[in-house]
Design an enzyme around this catalytic site. Structure first.
Site, PDB file in Angstrom:
ATOM      1  CE1 TYR A  14      -3.113  -2.146   0.638  1.00 38.54           C
ATOM      2  CE2 TYR A  14      -2.418  -3.214   2.219  1.00 38.54           C
ATOM      3  CZ  TYR A  14      -2.973  -3.511   2.180  1.00 38.54           C
ATOM      4  OH  TYR A  14      -4.327  -4.685   2.192  1.00 38.54           O
ATOM      5  CE1 TYR A 142      -8.790  -4.695   2.018  1.00 40.52           C
ATOM      6  CE2 TYR A 142      -8.709  -6.144   3.475  1.00 40.52           C
ATOM      7  CZ  TYR A 142      -7.958  -6.320   2.488  1.00 40.52           C
ATOM      8  OH  TYR A 142      -7.303  -6.364   2.126  1.00 40.52           O
ATOM      9  CG  ASP A 236     -14.246 -11.030   5.487  1.00 45.54           C
ATOM     10  OD1 ASP A 236     -13.300 -11.205   6.945  1.00 45.54           O
ATOM     11  OD2 ASP A 236     -13.729 -10.436   4.825  1.00 45.54           O
ATOM     12  CE  LYS A 265      -6.079  -7.978   8.930  1.00 47.96           C
ATOM     13  NZ  LYS A 265      -6.872  -8.164   8.122  1.00 47.96           N
TER      14      LYS A 265
HETATM   15  C1  PLP Z   1      -6.854  -8.259   6.576  1.00 49.17           C
HETATM   16  C2  PLP Z   1      -8.462  -8.562   6.066  1.00 49.17           C
HETATM   17  C3  PLP Z   1      -8.251  -9.722   5.367  1.00 49.17           C
HETATM   18  C4  PLP Z   1      -7.813 -10.036   3.995  1.00 49.17           C
HETATM   19  O1  PLP Z   1      -7.017 -11.072   5.064  1.00 49.17           O
HETATM   20  P1  PLP Z   1      -6.076 -10.981   4.249  1.00 49.17           P
HETATM   21  O2  PLP Z   1      -4.458 -11.925   5.316  1.00 49.17           O
HETATM   22  O3  PLP Z   1      -4.562  -9.764   4.444  1.00 49.17           O
HETATM   23  O4  PLP Z   1      -5.524 -11.546   2.792  1.00 49.17           O
HETATM   24  C5  PLP Z   1      -9.739  -9.996   4.161  1.00 49.17           C
HETATM   25  N1  PLP Z   1     -10.949  -9.395   5.070  1.00 49.17           N
HETATM   26  C6  PLP Z   1     -10.655  -9.060   6.265  1.00 49.17           C
HETATM   27  C7  PLP Z   1     -12.222  -8.370   7.101  1.00 49.17           C
HETATM   28  C8  PLP Z   1      -9.567  -8.464   6.517  1.00 49.17           C
HETATM   29  O5  PLP Z   1      -9.423  -7.089   7.616  1.00 49.17           O
END
Ligand code: PLP
Length: 418
Positions: A14, A142, A236, A265
């Site tokens: 980024y 996202y 997600d 994460k």
């Molecule tokens: C960080 C994140 C992703 C992507 O995860 P990466 O391990 O960076 O590919 C997808 N969805 C959400 C909600 C996120 O916070």
């Protein structure tokens, strides 16, 4: 000024490399602190992109890592399974609501969401429901940086115009947080529901979109609409999972069971890359067939890496043994009290807290780099982005460390705004 482009060989995330300032160099971590190569130490306000929920270098996680490294660092997952993955899948399915019980491991959040999208589309195909290829997602969302996920991110942030035909055309709507947006979504689904395989959303907070919160009720609406239209609900939880919003999973606050959940994460407590896509029983069963074309065709080389699974199990041990959710409550209360002082600063639009997420939203953020430098001078690691300055600390942060973070935010904003 030396910029990131002066770094030899590396290409940073980024970053406009021509103008981005030279990054600081980290040398060591411990608890909630990062020690830089020049000897300075910083109190970490964001737990390395929200991953290090137990703080850095937790001895229990280190122990699990060493033990697994001695026994079996990695083995292919094709035609072979292993105890760390079996145990982790069992424990995740025990923790998740309802019959979310089939775990597919990958190595990053974006890929876990790609798998969720493939699962949802193929689920519809396997049931003989042709023409349900579309994904519906929300403005401000996202879900990752891969091409298919860019297409379901916020249109601006996902650079939909710039990338044009390279991105599949999906359906982006407003989250149904008001009677008007709910009615609009209902109307949209009446018209186009038959084209849609899945609705995708982050639960309770759109993280990378600017830490935008919504009520659990919104998720209940989505659950109901998905049921009405035979659409799968993909949640997600990559950012929200593992206690960040105050419950182990954010969707618990709505009392709903999604059809597919993605985790990453904080899954390994921030030590190794690992992600998981978990499907409900009925989703999994739609792939059981005599037809080889009904199988889920996906398999990352490092799928279910034993080191990563072992540390994820150790991370879950810590959630069992240590009072993480109580720590989240205490962090929440402290941030609510201490960030309140920012509300009366000129240029501050909103102050909000959910679980261990504290946000100060500004009217504008013209020079985020100046703020970042000021935070480093104060000895804290805080990374403003978009229009916000936020904290997502480790759950093990001490009250004193957290106070240093909140008072630094107040001081830096006071010096730089207005
Ligand atoms: C960080 C994140 C992703 C992507 O995860 P990466 O391990 O960076 O590919 C997808 N969805 C959400 C909600 C996120 O916070």
């Amino acid at each position: 000024m030396t910029t990131a482009s002066n770094l030899p060989h590396l290409w940073l995330p980024y970053s406009q490399m021509q103008t981005a300032p030279m990054p600081v160099e980290a040398a060591a971590t411990s608890g909630s602190t990062i020690t830089l190569a020049d000897g300075r130490t910083l109190i970490d306000g964001i737990a390395s992109w929200w991953t290090a929920c137990h703080g850095y270098n937790h001895p229990h996680i280190r122990q699990a890592l060493i033990q697994q490294a001695e026994a079996m660092p990695h083995v292919m997952f094709g035609g072979m399974v292993h105890q760390p993955a079996l145990t982790l899948a069992q424990r995740l399915s025990d923790r998740l609501p309802g019959d979310l019980e089939r775990v597919f491991f990958t190595d990053s959040g974006s890929v876990a969401m790609e798998v969720a999208a493939k699962m949802a589309i193929q689920y519809q195909l396997n049931q003989g429901r042709e023409g349900r290829h579309k994904l519906l997602s929300f403005r401000g969302g996202y879900h990752g940086d891969t091409l298919a996920m860019m297409a379901v991110c916020d249109p601006e942030e996902g650079m939909h115009r710039l990338f044009g035909d390279a991105l599949p055309q999906q359906i982006i709507a407003d989250l149904p947080t008001t009677p008007e947006t709910l009615a609009a979504l209902e109307a949209l689904l009446s018209k186009r529901g038959h084209e849609i395989a899945a609705i995708i959303t982050e639960p309770l907070v759109q993280g990378a979109g600017g830490m935008l919160f919504h009520e659990p009720e919104t998720l209940c609406h989505l659950r109901r609409l998905c049921d009405d239209h035979d659409i799968l609900l993909v949640i997600d939880e990559i950012f929200t999972g593992f206690g960040r919003t105050g419950t182990f999973f954010a969707c618990e606050q709505a009392g709903i069971t999604p059809d597919i959940v993605a985790l990453s994460k904080a899954l390994t407590g921030g030590t190794l890359p690992l992600a998981a896509t978990i499907a409900r029983k009925h989703v999994f069963e739609a792939f059981l067939s005599d037809d080889p074309l009904h199988a889920l065709m996906h398999g990352p080389t490092f799928m279910a890496n034993p080191l990563a699974c072992a540390v994820a199990n150790a991370s879950l041990d810590l959630f069992d043994q240590e009072p993480r959710l109580e720590q989240v409550r205490a962090i929440s209360a402290q941030m609510t009290t201490e960030l309140e002082a920012c509300r009366s600063l000129p240029g501050v639009r909103d102050v909000r807290v959910l679980g261990a997420i504290g946000v100060v939203e500004l009217d504008t953020l013209d020079d985020p780099e100046a703020l970042k430098r000021a935070f480093i001078e104060k000895g804290v690691w805080v990374r403003p982005f978009r229009r916000i300055v936020y904290l997502t600390p480790a759950f093990t942060i001490t009250p004193d460390e957290l106070s240093t973070l909140t008072s630094s935010i107040h001081q830096v904003l006071k010096d730089h705004l207005g």
